[in-house]
Design a protein around this motif. Sequence first.
Motif, PDB file in Angstrom:
ATOM      1  N   MET A   1       1.620   0.976  36.638  1.00 37.13           N
ATOM      2  CA  MET A   1       0.404   0.911  35.860  1.00 37.13           C
ATOM      3  C   MET A   1      -0.450  -0.245  36.378  1.00 37.13           C
ATOM      4  O   MET A   1       0.065  -1.310  36.683  1.00 37.13           O
ATOM      5  N   GLU A   2      -1.730  -0.036  36.430  1.00 39.27           N
ATOM      6  CA  GLU A   2      -2.638  -1.025  37.005  1.00 39.27           C
ATOM      7  C   GLU A   2      -2.791  -2.248  36.094  1.00 39.27           C
ATOM      8  O   GLU A   2      -3.069  -2.119  34.906  1.00 39.27           O
ATOM      9  N   PRO A   3      -2.583  -3.455  36.639  1.00 38.05           N
ATOM     10  CA  PRO A   3      -2.676  -4.682  35.833  1.00 38.05           C
ATOM     11  C   PRO A   3      -4.019  -4.854  35.126  1.00 38.05           C
ATOM     12  O   PRO A   3      -4.072  -5.359  34.007  1.00 38.05           O
ATOM     13  N   ARG A   4      -5.091  -4.425  35.754  1.00 37.12           N
ATOM     14  CA  ARG A   4      -6.421  -4.579  35.136  1.00 37.12           C
ATOM     15  C   ARG A   4      -6.516  -3.749  33.853  1.00 37.12           C
ATOM     16  O   ARG A   4      -7.144  -4.167  32.881  1.00 37.12           O
ATOM     17  N   LEU A   5      -5.897  -2.580  33.843  1.00 37.02           N
ATOM     18  CA  LEU A   5      -5.907  -1.735  32.659  1.00 37.02           C
ATOM     19  C   LEU A   5      -5.128  -2.393  31.526  1.00 37.02           C
ATOM     20  O   LEU A   5      -5.568  -2.381  30.376  1.00 37.02           O
ATOM     21  N   ILE A   6      -3.998  -2.990  31.850  1.00 37.47           N
ATOM     22  CA  ILE A   6      -3.175  -3.663  30.839  1.00 37.47           C
ATOM     23  C   ILE A   6      -3.952  -4.807  30.193  1.00 37.47           C
ATOM     24  O   ILE A   6      -3.828  -5.045  28.992  1.00 37.47           O
ATOM     25  N   HIS A  20       3.447  -5.511  28.911  1.00 32.51           N
ATOM     26  CA  HIS A  20       3.949  -4.393  29.695  1.00 32.51           C
ATOM     27  C   HIS A  20       5.447  -4.564  29.943  1.00 32.51           C
ATOM     28  O   HIS A  20       5.869  -5.522  30.588  1.00 32.51           O
ATOM     29  N   ASP A  21       6.236  -3.651  29.428  1.00 26.77           N
ATOM     30  CA  ASP A  21       7.682  -3.616  29.677  1.00 26.77           C
ATOM     31  C   ASP A  21       7.919  -2.602  30.792  1.00 26.77           C
ATOM     32  O   ASP A  21       7.974  -1.399  30.556  1.00 26.77           O
ATOM     33  N   ARG A  22       8.022  -3.101  32.007  1.00 26.50           N
ATOM     34  CA  ARG A  22       8.156  -2.228  33.179  1.00 26.50           C
ATOM     35  C   ARG A  22       9.475  -1.468  33.189  1.00 26.50           C
ATOM     36  O   ARG A  22       9.527  -0.333  33.657  1.00 26.50           O
ATOM     37  N   LEU A  25       9.103   1.358  30.580  1.00 25.91           N
ATOM     38  CA  LEU A  25       7.825   2.061  30.653  1.00 25.91           C
ATOM     39  C   LEU A  25       7.158   2.137  29.282  1.00 25.91           C
ATOM     40  O   LEU A  25       6.872   3.210  28.745  1.00 25.91           O
ATOM     41  N   GLU A  26       6.903   0.949  28.727  1.00 28.20           N
ATOM     42  CA  GLU A  26       6.286   0.844  27.413  1.00 28.20           C
ATOM     43  C   GLU A  26       5.300  -0.315  27.380  1.00 28.20           C
ATOM     44  O   GLU A  26       5.394  -1.236  28.181  1.00 28.20           O
ATOM     45  N   LEU A  27       4.385  -0.251  26.435  1.00 26.96           N
ATOM     46  CA  LEU A  27       3.508  -1.363  26.120  1.00 26.96           C
ATOM     47  C   LEU A  27       3.922  -1.855  24.743  1.00 26.96           C
ATOM     48  O   LEU A  27       3.980  -1.075  23.790  1.00 26.96           O
ATOM     49  N   ILE A  28       4.224  -3.150  24.646  1.00 25.48           N
ATOM     50  CA  ILE A  28       4.787  -3.731  23.435  1.00 25.48           C
ATOM     51  C   ILE A  28       3.728  -4.500  22.662  1.00 25.48           C
ATOM     52  O   ILE A  28       3.018  -5.332  23.220  1.00 25.48           O
ATOM     53  N   CYS A  29       3.655  -4.229  21.355  1.00 28.22           N
ATOM     54  CA  CYS A  29       2.837  -5.026  20.445  1.00 28.22           C
ATOM     55  C   CYS A  29       3.807  -5.896  19.657  1.00 28.22           C
ATOM     56  O   CYS A  29       4.570  -5.395  18.822  1.00 28.22           O
ATOM     57  N   ALA A  35       6.459  -0.236  20.216  1.00 30.68           N
ATOM     58  CA  ALA A  35       6.442   0.018  21.647  1.00 30.68           C
ATOM     59  C   ALA A  35       5.755   1.358  21.887  1.00 30.68           C
ATOM     60  O   ALA A  35       6.187   2.391  21.366  1.00 30.68           O
ATOM     61  N   PHE A  36       4.664   1.326  22.639  1.00 27.57           N
ATOM     62  CA  PHE A  36       3.919   2.529  22.968  1.00 27.57           C
ATOM     63  C   PHE A  36       4.383   3.020  24.342  1.00 27.57           C
ATOM     64  O   PHE A  36       4.392   2.248  25.309  1.00 27.57           O
ATOM     65  N   PRO A  37       4.751   4.298  24.457  1.00 30.40           N
ATOM     66  CA  PRO A  37       5.275   4.805  25.731  1.00 30.40           C
ATOM     67  C   PRO A  37       4.198   4.951  26.797  1.00 30.40           C
ATOM     68  O   PRO A  37       3.016   5.132  26.483  1.00 30.40           O
ATOM     69  N   ILE A  38       4.643   4.878  28.045  1.00 29.04           N
ATOM     70  CA  ILE A  38       3.779   5.175  29.193  1.00 29.04           C
ATOM     71  C   ILE A  38       4.391   6.408  29.845  1.00 29.04           C
ATOM     72  O   ILE A  38       5.530   6.369  30.325  1.00 29.04           O
ATOM     73  N   ARG A  39       3.640   7.504  29.839  1.00 33.10           N
ATOM     74  CA  ARG A  39       4.140   8.765  30.395  1.00 33.10           C
ATOM     75  C   ARG A  39       3.279   9.171  31.585  1.00 33.10           C
ATOM     76  O   ARG A  39       2.065   9.293  31.454  1.00 33.10           O
ATOM     77  N   ASP A  40       3.930   9.371  32.718  1.00 37.88           N
ATOM     78  CA  ASP A  40       3.228   9.743  33.946  1.00 37.88           C
ATOM     79  C   ASP A  40       2.104   8.767  34.270  1.00 37.88           C
ATOM     80  O   ASP A  40       1.027   9.155  34.722  1.00 37.88           O
ATOM     81  N   GLY A  41       2.348   7.477  33.989  1.00 35.59           N
ATOM     82  CA  GLY A  41       1.377   6.440  34.296  1.00 35.59           C
ATOM     83  C   GLY A  41       0.259   6.304  33.286  1.00 35.59           C
ATOM     84  O   GLY A  41      -0.655   5.507  33.466  1.00 35.59           O
ATOM     85  N   ILE A  42       0.335   7.072  32.188  1.00 35.66           N
ATOM     86  CA  ILE A  42      -0.720   7.049  31.173  1.00 35.66           C
ATOM     87  C   ILE A  42      -0.151   6.494  29.865  1.00 35.66           C
ATOM     88  O   ILE A  42       0.816   7.034  29.331  1.00 35.66           O
ATOM     89  N   PRO A  43      -0.737   5.410  29.336  1.00 33.43           N
ATOM     90  CA  PRO A  43      -0.255   4.873  28.064  1.00 33.43           C
ATOM     91  C   PRO A  43      -0.625   5.804  26.903  1.00 33.43           C
ATOM     92  O   PRO A  43      -1.749   6.271  26.808  1.00 33.43           O
TER      93      PRO A  43
END
Length: 60
Positions: A1-6, A20-22, A25-29, A35-43
């Motif tokens: 996932m692109e750092p600028r997007l994060i 970003h939990d690499r 493959l999740e984004l953590i609040c 924890a929001f999933p990242i599927r196929d590179g899309i959050p």
Amino acid sequence: MEPRLIEILVCPLCKSKLVHDRDNLELICKADQLAFPIRDGIPVMLSSEARSLENPATPA
């Protein structure tokens, strides 16, 4: 996932920054303990798709 997007993504519930939990493959609040999933590179920023990070209460 692109750092600028994060950098620009925030929690859809409380608007806090996300971590970003690499490995998982999740984004953590941290504020909402979600924890929001990242599927196929899309959050997937839907609260219905988020996983709770809170530990379930252990019976005494």
